[in-house]
Scaffold this motif. Structure first.
Motif, PDB file in Angstrom:
ATOM      1  N   GLN A   1      39.271  55.489  43.453  1.00  0.00           N
ATOM      2  CA  GLN A   1      37.966  54.862  43.662  1.00  0.00           C
ATOM      3  C   GLN A   1      36.930  55.965  43.731  1.00  0.00           C
ATOM      4  OE1 GLN A   1      37.664  51.603  43.645  1.00  0.00           O
ATOM      5  NE2 GLN A   1      35.458  51.477  43.990  1.00  0.00           N
ATOM      6  N   GLY A   2      36.285  56.249  42.597  1.00  0.00           N
ATOM      7  CA  GLY A   2      35.352  57.360  42.552  1.00  0.00           C
ATOM      8  C   GLY A   2      36.102  58.675  42.708  1.00  0.00           C
ATOM      9  N   LEU A   3      35.697  59.467  43.684  1.00  0.00           N
ATOM     10  CA  LEU A   3      36.345  60.748  43.940  1.00  0.00           C
ATOM     11  C   LEU A   3      37.465  60.634  44.973  1.00  0.00           C
ATOM     12  CD1 LEU A   3      33.217  63.092  44.070  1.00  0.00           C
ATOM     13  CD2 LEU A   3      34.761  62.667  42.140  1.00  0.00           C
ATOM     14  N   GLY A   4      37.638  59.446  45.528  1.00  0.00           N
ATOM     15  CA  GLY A   4      38.659  59.255  46.548  1.00  0.00           C
ATOM     16  C   GLY A   4      39.660  58.177  46.168  1.00  0.00           C
ATOM     17  N   HIS A   5      40.319  57.654  47.178  1.00  0.00           N
ATOM     18  CA  HIS A   5      41.315  56.609  46.985  1.00  0.00           C
ATOM     19  C   HIS A   5      40.997  55.415  47.880  1.00  0.00           C
ATOM     20  CE1 HIS A   5      43.527  60.028  45.276  1.00  0.00           C
ATOM     21  NE2 HIS A   5      44.253  59.133  44.625  1.00  0.00           N
ATOM     22  N   GLU A   6      41.313  54.233  47.386  1.00  0.00           N
ATOM     23  CA  GLU A   6      41.116  53.007  48.146  1.00  0.00           C
ATOM     24  C   GLU A   6      42.467  52.372  48.425  1.00  0.00           C
ATOM     25  OE1 GLU A   6      39.178  48.529  47.652  1.00  0.00           O
ATOM     26  OE2 GLU A   6      38.712  50.115  46.202  1.00  0.00           O
ATOM     27  N   SER A   7      42.716  52.028  49.686  1.00  0.00           N
ATOM     28  CA  SER A   7      43.966  51.378  50.062  1.00  0.00           C
ATOM     29  C   SER A   7      43.947  49.919  49.633  1.00  0.00           C
ATOM     30  CB  SER A   7      44.186  51.471  51.573  1.00  0.00           C
ATOM     31  OG  SER A   7      44.316  52.820  51.985  1.00  0.00           O
ATOM     32  N   LEU A   8      45.079  49.433  49.178  1.00  0.00           N
ATOM     33  CA  LEU A   8      45.218  48.036  48.781  1.00  0.00           C
ATOM     34  C   LEU A   8      45.901  47.255  49.904  1.00  0.00           C
ATOM     35  CD1 LEU A   8      46.454  48.582  45.108  1.00  0.00           C
ATOM     36  CD2 LEU A   8      44.152  47.920  45.847  1.00  0.00           C
ATOM     37  N   PRO A   9      45.597  45.961  50.039  1.00  0.00           N
ATOM     38  CA  PRO A   9      46.194  45.169  51.133  1.00  0.00           C
ATOM     39  C   PRO A   9      47.630  44.748  50.820  1.00  0.00           C
ATOM     40  CG  PRO A   9      44.759  43.781  49.815  1.00  0.00           C
ATOM     41  CD  PRO A   9      44.617  45.178  49.253  1.00  0.00           C
ATOM     42  N   TYR A  10      48.483  45.740  50.616  1.00  0.00           N
ATOM     43  CA  TYR A  10      49.880  45.495  50.276  1.00  0.00           C
ATOM     44  C   TYR A  10      50.775  46.510  50.974  1.00  0.00           C
ATOM     45  CZ  TYR A  10      48.395  42.371  46.512  1.00  0.00           C
ATOM     46  OH  TYR A  10      47.848  41.331  45.791  1.00  0.00           O
ATOM     47  N   LEU A  11      52.001  46.108  51.214  1.00  0.00           N
ATOM     48  CA  LEU A  11      53.048  47.011  51.665  1.00  0.00           C
ATOM     49  C   LEU A  11      53.948  47.295  50.463  1.00  0.00           C
ATOM     50  CD1 LEU A  11      54.767  48.463  53.845  1.00  0.00           C
ATOM     51  CD2 LEU A  11      55.941  46.265  54.205  1.00  0.00           C
ATOM     52  N   GLY A  12      54.117  48.573  50.134  1.00  0.00           N
ATOM     53  CA  GLY A  12      54.907  48.938  48.966  1.00  0.00           C
ATOM     54  C   GLY A  12      56.226  49.595  49.351  1.00  0.00           C
ATOM     55  N   PHE A  13      57.257  49.318  48.534  1.00  0.00           N
ATOM     56  CA  PHE A  13      58.565  49.954  48.695  1.00  0.00           C
ATOM     57  C   PHE A  13      58.915  50.669  47.395  1.00  0.00           C
ATOM     58  CE2 PHE A  13      58.745  46.405  51.671  1.00  0.00           C
ATOM     59  CZ  PHE A  13      59.327  46.973  52.795  1.00  0.00           C
TER      60      PHE A  13
ATOM     61  N   LEU B   1      48.140  43.895  39.120  1.00  0.00           N
ATOM     62  CA  LEU B   1      48.379  44.714  37.936  1.00  0.00           C
ATOM     63  C   LEU B   1      47.071  45.040  37.237  1.00  0.00           C
ATOM     64  CD1 LEU B   1      50.415  45.992  35.922  1.00  0.00           C
ATOM     65  CD2 LEU B   1      50.471  43.775  34.746  1.00  0.00           C
ATOM     66  N   ALA B   2      46.198  44.038  37.114  1.00  0.00           N
ATOM     67  CA  ALA B   2      44.905  44.260  36.461  1.00  0.00           C
ATOM     68  C   ALA B   2      44.069  45.274  37.239  1.00  0.00           C
ATOM     69  CB  ALA B   2      44.156  42.933  36.343  1.00  0.00           C
ATOM     70  N   THR B   3      44.065  45.171  38.570  1.00  0.00           N
ATOM     71  CA  THR B   3      43.320  46.117  39.404  1.00  0.00           C
ATOM     72  C   THR B   3      43.849  47.535  39.219  1.00  0.00           C
ATOM     73  OG1 THR B   3      42.860  44.411  41.049  1.00  0.00           O
ATOM     74  CG2 THR B   3      42.695  46.707  41.778  1.00  0.00           C
ATOM     75  N   ALA B   4      45.180  47.666  39.206  1.00  0.00           N
ATOM     76  CA  ALA B   4      45.792  48.989  39.050  1.00  0.00           C
ATOM     77  C   ALA B   4      45.498  49.576  37.680  1.00  0.00           C
ATOM     78  CB  ALA B   4      47.296  48.888  39.283  1.00  0.00           C
ATOM     79  N   LEU B   5      45.528  48.753  36.644  1.00  0.00           N
ATOM     80  CA  LEU B   5      45.260  49.239  35.293  1.00  0.00           C
ATOM     81  C   LEU B   5      43.816  49.703  35.148  1.00  0.00           C
ATOM     82  CD1 LEU B   5      47.192  46.609  33.133  1.00  0.00           C
ATOM     83  CD2 LEU B   5      47.659  49.070  33.257  1.00  0.00           C
ATOM     84  N   ARG B   6      42.881  48.935  35.691  1.00  0.00           N
ATOM     85  CA  ARG B   6      41.465  49.328  35.598  1.00  0.00           C
ATOM     86  C   ARG B   6      41.221  50.654  36.305  1.00  0.00           C
ATOM     87  NH1 ARG B   6      40.417  43.717  36.469  1.00  0.00           N
ATOM     88  NH2 ARG B   6      40.117  44.142  38.697  1.00  0.00           N
ATOM     89  N   SER B   7      41.955  50.878  37.393  1.00  0.00           N
ATOM     90  CA  SER B   7      41.760  52.097  38.160  1.00  0.00           C
ATOM     91  C   SER B   7      42.510  53.294  37.586  1.00  0.00           C
ATOM     92  CB  SER B   7      42.201  51.868  39.613  1.00  0.00           C
ATOM     93  OG  SER B   7      42.204  53.070  40.335  1.00  0.00           O
ATOM     94  N   GLU B   8      43.791  53.092  37.245  1.00  0.00           N
ATOM     95  CA  GLU B   8      44.640  54.212  36.851  1.00  0.00           C
ATOM     96  C   GLU B   8      44.659  54.477  35.349  1.00  0.00           C
ATOM     97  OE1 GLU B   8      45.926  55.979  39.356  1.00  0.00           O
ATOM     98  OE2 GLU B   8      44.862  54.523  40.628  1.00  0.00           O
ATOM     99  N   LYS B   9      44.280  53.485  34.546  1.00  0.00           N
ATOM    100  CA  LYS B   9      44.271  53.660  33.091  1.00  0.00           C
ATOM    101  C   LYS B   9      42.923  53.243  32.515  1.00  0.00           C
ATOM    102  CE  LYS B   9      48.827  54.491  32.795  1.00  0.00           C
ATOM    103  NZ  LYS B   9      49.448  55.703  32.210  1.00  0.00           N
ATOM    104  N   PRO B  10      41.813  53.809  33.015  1.00  0.00           N
ATOM    105  CA  PRO B  10      40.487  53.340  32.586  1.00  0.00           C
ATOM    106  C   PRO B  10      40.194  53.603  31.115  1.00  0.00           C
ATOM    107  CG  PRO B  10      40.294  55.358  33.850  1.00  0.00           C
ATOM    108  CD  PRO B  10      41.717  54.926  33.966  1.00  0.00           C
TER     109      PRO B  10
END
Length: 239
Positions: A107-119, A147-156
């Motif tokens: 998210q810009g120059l930083g990172h934004e936490s998502l409302p999920y618990l990941g394993f 998935l769409a949110t992650a793609l927009r952020s990580e594969k712009p």
């Protein structure tokens, strides 16, 4: 599923389910007030009545939807974590967990936490073998927005997202076993999440009974309290 006679089972009751009765009662209250206004010929615009009827129906149905969800979302034993949903379940053994935490996106120059618990897991095959087909289908559909949110952020700069959405119905596991249908599609989605978010499995924060960071700390405490496993497997390294 956890063994019923295991007295070390810890259950997680989703926090959002506590609002189910409130939503139902609030919906009924709005309906009753609207009916009273209508019977007493209170001067309100037809659109206002329509909005009130709609609001009462939406709140009541939302409350009912929460009530039919299982009262338990996670069952945790010294051997495994089981996710429970009205469409089925999946199981994840502790020794198969590499780490768990909160997924983040750029998210810009930083990172934004998502409302999920990941394993993040060592081997996804035991999970895709255990997951029920109905739950796999539901998660594939329900997690498309993540998935769409992650793609927009990580594969712009990626012009074609087709490989991420047109998931093949065949998956070759590390064991050499080929999986087909929804099992394969779910396994591929987990692979995509690992690439984009660093975690294979994700659980919405709404399935938990406390704040994400607090839940992770509590989960770490549960893991430390486990008896050493007899086969010599080491416990996972968590964030």
């Amino acid at each position: 599923m956890p063994r019923p006679h295991d007295d070390r089972i810890v259950y997680v009751h989703p926090f959002t389910r506590a609002y189910a009765v409130f939503f139902c009662c609030f919906g009924v209250a709005i309906f009753a007030v609207t009916m009273f206004l209508w019977l007493t010929n209170t001067a309100l615009a037809p659109a206002a009545y329509g909005l009130l009827w709609l609001a009462s129906a939406v709140l009541f149905l939302l409350g009912c939807a929460k009530l039919i969800e299982p009262p338990i979302s996670l069952a945790i034993t010294p051997q495994e974590i089981t996710y429970l949903h009205r469409r089925g379940s999946w199981q994840l053994r502790w020794e198969n967990i590499l780490r768990y935490g909160v997924p983040t996106i750029q998210q810009g120059l930083g990172h934004e936490s998502l409302p999920y618990l990941g394993f993040r897991v060592r081997d996804i095959e035991p999970v895709i073998i255990a997951i029920t087909p109905r739950l796999a289908v539901y998660l594939l559909r329900e997690q498309r927005h993540l998935l769409a949110t992650a793609l927009r952020s990580e594969k712009p700069h990626l012009n074609d997202f087709t490989p991420y959405y047109e998931v093949p119905d065949r998956f070759l596991g590390n064991s050499g076993t080929t999986y087909y249908g929804v099992q394969a599609m779910f396994a591929k989605r987990c692979e995509h999440f690992r690439e984009l978010l660093g975690y294979d499995l994700v659980l919405s924060a709404t399935t938990l009974d406390r704040d994400l960071e607090e839940f992770i700390g509590w989960l770490q405490t549960l893991e430390r309290s486990r008896q050493p496993v007899s086969n010599g497997d080491t416990e996972s390294n968590n964030e």
